[in-house]
Scaffold this active site. Structure first.
Site, PDB file in Angstrom:
ATOM      1  N   ASP A 106      21.564   8.517  33.391  1.00  0.00           N
ATOM      2  CA  ASP A 106      20.256   8.562  34.043  1.00  0.00           C
ATOM      3  C   ASP A 106      20.491   9.036  35.479  1.00  0.00           C
ATOM      4  O   ASP A 106      21.621   9.006  35.958  1.00  0.00           O
ATOM      5  CB  ASP A 106      19.642   7.160  34.011  1.00  0.00           C
ATOM      6  CG  ASP A 106      18.324   7.078  34.754  1.00  0.00           C
ATOM      7  OD1 ASP A 106      17.517   8.005  34.608  1.00  0.00           O
ATOM      8  OD2 ASP A 106      18.115   6.090  35.470  1.00  0.00           O
ATOM      9  N   ASP A 110      16.164   3.123  29.932  1.00  0.00           N
ATOM     10  CA  ASP A 110      17.491   3.582  29.508  1.00  0.00           C
ATOM     11  C   ASP A 110      18.069   2.754  28.367  1.00  0.00           C
ATOM     12  O   ASP A 110      19.156   3.052  27.874  1.00  0.00           O
ATOM     13  CB  ASP A 110      18.474   3.540  30.692  1.00  0.00           C
ATOM     14  CG  ASP A 110      18.014   4.387  31.861  1.00  0.00           C
ATOM     15  OD1 ASP A 110      17.548   5.512  31.601  1.00  0.00           O
ATOM     16  OD2 ASP A 110      18.105   3.939  33.014  1.00  0.00           O
TER      17      ASP A 110
END
Length: 1028
Positions: free
Chosen positions: A425, A842
């Site tokens: 990420d 995530d």
């Protein structure tokens, strides 16, 4: 006595929801049907009607075992392993006359190994039990009758109970909000334990129950709630409340979920709807996916291979034994000492085939020591000790937040040394997720002289000086930018600061711009009692940066009530700071689909204003024809800001007339009151109509700074041959420039950009070696294109292109796309993938990857709770992989190979002695020698190897990152190397056996004149085997 209540404030008209008041035609037709059968009698948990409904208690158990099930379930878990089951069978057979050794010597090693593993399981489950006890023993105030509340443990709560939850306490069950300390029954809730988000959510009770503001009011309160059955959907709730012979619709806005926390609200009253394992958070708490390392999976195959070798050895020996036994009569009693004429079935020449079968079973028992019984438990011990080393590494400790590294599972230590692809990420992982207001564009004029890390990185790459205020500032060290004294604010421009904006040509636009920043948000002011300074509790770091910027530039938001927002601002006429109050009418909330938020307010002059901020992709198309005066300049500035790695938002407004607003408010209220499946679509349709014909004010630009050490870490990982993918929701230009700043993209790389604006990708000439090409390309793809690239018929082509590139950036990608990309890479390459992230968005990616790394950042703990290993900063990934990963892979691989080597050596000495003794079934060693070889005599050296072995120091691991490729290419645990270790064991067994046989020829005597017997031979061979 109750004090008189103030005039009722209709907060329902402020926010984007409205209390239900009347009937509800079709929306609740499903109540009472399948899936909507729950009936709750509020304030009557022990009533006759409630007693007929057997709902779950509020006792929550997360343990794997109970006292009654521990023994059978744990034993079942242990004997699911084929090796343990095999030793169980051999242990049972050892009680028969087939066994070449005593039953006790066979059973005790199995008991030690199984017992050790069960003790470990028991300790881990006991720790979970302690957590359950702490959770279930928490206290909450429960209504006992006549307005009296008493402290009660959570586990004793029942469906229908009325509870009082106070500020900063957790909700003990899923509750329907009845009232709160606020006039209009609103409360603020933090849901970090549910979805990882640290921003506060606003909830509001039904208007009919909002008057239940004191404990005495609840004495006679009775209501019936009919709602959906327990389910895992955190964001939906359909129900009705029957109160005072009327029915009112319930929505998620009235539902308070277990494990979320009450914030900024003194207290609330709520009715318990779902308890214990029926609550939504427990319904969502599925076990994380079971992950096993590739080495462990391969080890199972090696065990099966050894089983094959064992059966082959037993078969060969039994065939030979059968032939020789048959020849004992035909060949004239060659083995006369066995007395074949009087032999039992095990040596009867007349029944040689049956004797061979019995010998086969005996040989399976005798050669069982080829299989290392203590291998699994030894590996578990080693991995736990390795995890302790990871947890206690002070070089992966982040002092600022007091966060050490934390290996949440020890199953994947060696996988850390085999990572081929990292999927990361960006926001909060590569960057700090701590936004700073640094630039803005107002009325077509760019303000802000600050420069970003991306700009500094660009200056480094090109060798050009940074130009700020028209001056070359290259003399300032690039690595030490000017520090901001105010968190979230790093703006520097004398044209705007200190009230100088009043002298600007478009000062009226500047005023509206910063006024919009001060009013258009959902932040909550919090005055620090010690300093008197206003702090802000905001939904996101971006929003906090905007409010702080407005405050620092003279527009201080300092007070929020249920119906208004108050701002201290500079009066350009008098030059004095004045307080202005804006009446809040509606908040049109931000979401990922709308990509904008708006507020509708009435100012002190009675004007109705719609203030809006959002992404450029949706805002420019909503501008009015007369509101585009600065569009061209603003677009140009936004593109410049994106090139500098900044996150941008467009600000615009419009005035509303009374009739237009009245129509909107009516339709908006109807849409929010709807509980049908298309409720969100109805709301979006209504907001679409009002958020148009806007007048452009300008654009904001905030910087999300890179975490310390990120460029160096990525550069080192790239040197180690690890491919790095970044999956982000940012614009492509921003992502590309952040990629340069963090060394993900490097000078000289050819970029392959895939967007829907450029659908035809020209074929690139592939010249030179494949490795050289891989270093020269970077792939950048946006979210819309990624949706097509992940289609079944295209995804393999996309993967082939992507793995040929050194770096990949996926922009504008959704959480689901992140997980799908991770799965594609994992399944397509068949190599180890590592995902790293810090937010709830995530979690899918972390669970899908072979290894999930959670960063304990500002987006909550959801990613950490779903991860295998938690670290505080991205830069620690360098040491985690290149040092601990390299060591763990090497240690585990070498340890397992050494285990097989010593057991093959030991097992083959038994086989050779059997062959030497005509496969008579006589063991070469004493019973206890056999039993204790693995669990005692040779266990500690192997464990020491697995815990302490180092081929090179940590310094050299980091200095020469290519050493990491040893694990990526699986050099130390390939079949060639495993078979090599085993053949080495066979050679060692041959040397030991024949050396001992020759050394102890019958001329060896003891002091009594007796020759060396088989026991002395066995002890000598055993000493040689144990000393390997």
């Amino acid at each position: 006595m109750r004090t008189g209540r103030k005039k009722k404030l209709h907060f329902s008209k402020i926010y984007s929801f409205k209390c239900g008041k009347g009937g509800f035609e079709d929306d609740h037709s499903q109540i009472g049907g399948p899936g909507f059968s729950r009936v709750v009698y509020c304030n009557e948990p022990d009533g006759l009607e409630a007693s007929f409904r057997q709902y779950a208690t509020n006792y929550v158990r997360s343990t794997k075992y109970t006292a009654a099930t521990f023994l059978p379930k744990s034993l079942f878990e242990q004997f699911r392993r084929v090796a343990n089951f095999y030793f169980l069978v051999t242990g049972i057979l050892s009680f028969t006359s087939l066994a070449p050794y005593s039953a006790v010597s066979a059973i005790i090693p199995l008991i030690i190994v199984i017992g050790a593993t069960m003790i470990k399981e028991g300790i881990e489950d006991w720790q979970r039990k302690q957590q359950d006890i702490e959770m279930n023993s928490r206290k909450v105030k429960v209504h006992e009758g006549n307005g009296v509340f008493k402290q009660t443990e959570w586990k004793n709560l029942k469906v229908g109970d009325i509870v009082k939850v106070e500020k900063d306490e957790f909700f003990p069950a899923d509750l329907v909000l009845l009232s709160s300390s606020y006039e209009d029954a609103v409360c603020y809730v933090e849901t970090m334990n549910l979805d990882g988000e640290t921003n506060l959510k606003l909830k509001q009770a039904l208007e009919v129950t909002s008057t239940l503001n004191d404990e005495q009011d609840l004495g006679d309160f009775r209501a019936v709630v009919k709602c959906e059955d327990p389910n895992a959907n955190l964001y939906s709730f359909v129900g009705t409340m029957q109160f005072e012979e009327q029915q009112f619709p319930l929505s998620p806005q009235q539902l308070l979920l277990r494990d979320s926390k009450l914030r900024n609200t003194d207290y609330i009253y709520g009715a318990v709807i779902f308890t214990g394992h029926d609550t939504k958070v427990i319904q969502n708490s599925t076990d994380p996916p079971s992950k096993r390392s590739k080495i462990e999976k391969k080890m199972d195959k090696v065990i099966y291979f050894l089983f094959g070798v064992l059966f082959l050895m037993a078969f060969i020996g039994s065939v030979y034994f059968g032939v020789v036994t048959r020849d004992d009569i035909e060949g004239g009693h060659r083995r006369w000492y066995l007395q074949p004429a009087n032999a039992d079935i095990f040596f009867d020449p007349n029944r040689a085939p049956i004797a061979a079968i019995y010998h086969f079973l005996t040989a399976l028992l005798l050669y069982s020591y080829l299989i290392p019984i203590s291998l699994y438990v030894s590996i578990e011990i080693v991995k736990v000790l390795q995890s302790i080393f990871i947890n206690q590494d002070v070089l992966m400790y982040y002092e600022e937040t007091d966060e050490p590294a934390h290996a949440r599972t020890s199953n994947l230590n060696e996988e850390l040394g085999q990572v081929d692809t990292i999927l990361s990420d960006k926001t909060g992982t590569l960057t700090c997720n701590s936004m700073e207001f640094i630039k803005c564009s107002i009325a077509g004029t760019a303000y802000g002289y600050g420069f970003t890390e991306v700009e500094r990185s660009l200056a480094k790459r090109t060798g050009s000086p940074l130009i700020v205020k028209g001056k070359d500032i290259v003399e300032h060290p690039v690595d030490s930018p000017k520090k901001s004294f105010v968190k979230g604010f790093n703006f520097d421009d004398e044209r705007i600061v200190n009230g100088n904006w009043v002298n600007e040509q478009h000062s009226d636009v500047v005023q509206k711009f910063f006024r919009l920043l001060a009013v258009c948000h959902t932040a909550i002011p919090d005055v620090d009692e010690n300093t008197g300074k206003v702090l802000y509790e905001a939904e996101s770091p971006d929003e906090a940066a905007f409010v702080i910027a407005a405050r620092e530039l003279g527009f201080e938001f300092f007070k929020r009530t249920q119906t208004s927002v108050s701002v201290k601002e500079l009066n350009p006429v008098s030059g004095k700071r004045v307080e202005r109050s804006y009446k809040l009418l509606n908040v049109l909330e931000f979401n990922s689909t709308r990509k904008r938020m708006s507020v509708i307010v009435r100012d002190e002059e009675g004007k109705l204003l719609l203030l809006c901020k959002g992404a450029d992709s949706v805002m420019f198309e909503r501008l009015a024809e007369n509101g585009r005066d600065y569009e061209e300049e603003t677009r140009e500035h936004v593109n410049e800001y994106a090139d500098a790695g900044l996150r941008t938002l467009i600000l615009a407004y419009r005035e509303l007339n009374e009739d237009e607003y009245e129509v909107f408010d009516k339709r908006f209220s109807e849409a929010k009151n709807s509980v049908s499946a298309d409720r969100e679509a109805l709301i979006d349709d209504v907001t679409e109509e009002i958020e148009k014909d806007l007048i452009l004010l300008g654009a904001t630009a905030v910087e999300d700074k890179l975490q310390q050490g990120v460029p160096e870490c990525i550069d080192k990982l790239a040197q180690a041959g690890i491919k790095i993918w970044v999956l982000t929701g940012d614009k492509m230009e921003t992502a590309i420039n952040i990629g340069y700043a963090c060394s993900l993209l490097r000078q000289g790389m050819k970029q392959i950009t895939i967007t829907l604006d450029n659908q035809e990708i020209k074929a690139l000439e592939k010249e030179g070696e494949k490795d050289a090409i891989a270093k020269a390309f970077a792939l950048i793809i946006d979210g819309k294109s990624l949706a097509y690239a992940l289609d079944d018929d295209v995804k393999n082509l996309f993967l082939e292109l992507a793995i040929g590139c050194a770096s990949v950036i996926c922009c504008r990608s959704s959480p689901k796309q992140k997980a799908l990309v991770t799965r594609l890479v994992k399944e397509g390459t068949k190599k180890t993938t590592l995902a790293i992230g810090d937010g709830a968005n995530d979690v899918g990616m972390l669970q899908e990857a072979d290894i999930g790394i959670g960063i304990s950042g500002v987006e909550g703990m959801q990613a950490v709770m779903s991860s295998d290993i938690a670290i505080a900063q991205f830069r620690f990934l360098e040491r985690l992989l290149l040092v601990h990963g390299h060591w763990c892979y090497r240690r585990i691989s070498t340890m397992i190979c050494y285990f097989f080597y010593k057991n093959v050596t030991f097992g083959f000495t038994v086989f050779l002695y059997e062959a030497y003794a005509s496969f008579s079934g006589q063991p070469a060693y004493n019973d206890w020698f056999l039993s204790l070889y693995n669990v005692f005599f040779t266990s500690l050296p192997v464990i020491a190897l697995g815990v302490f072995d180092q081929d090179v120091s940590a310094r050299f691991c980091l200095k020469f990152p290519l050493l990491y490729q040893e694990g990526v290419q699986n050099v130390l645990f390939s079949w060639r190397r495993i078979i090599g270790w085993m053949l080495n064991g066979v050679c060692s067994a041959i040397i030991i056996f024949f050396l001992c046989i020759r050394a102890l020829d019958p001329q060896a005597f003891n002091k009594d004149g007796k020759i060396a017997d088989y026991q002395i031979l066995g002890a000598t061979m055993y000493t040689s085997s144990s000393g390997l």
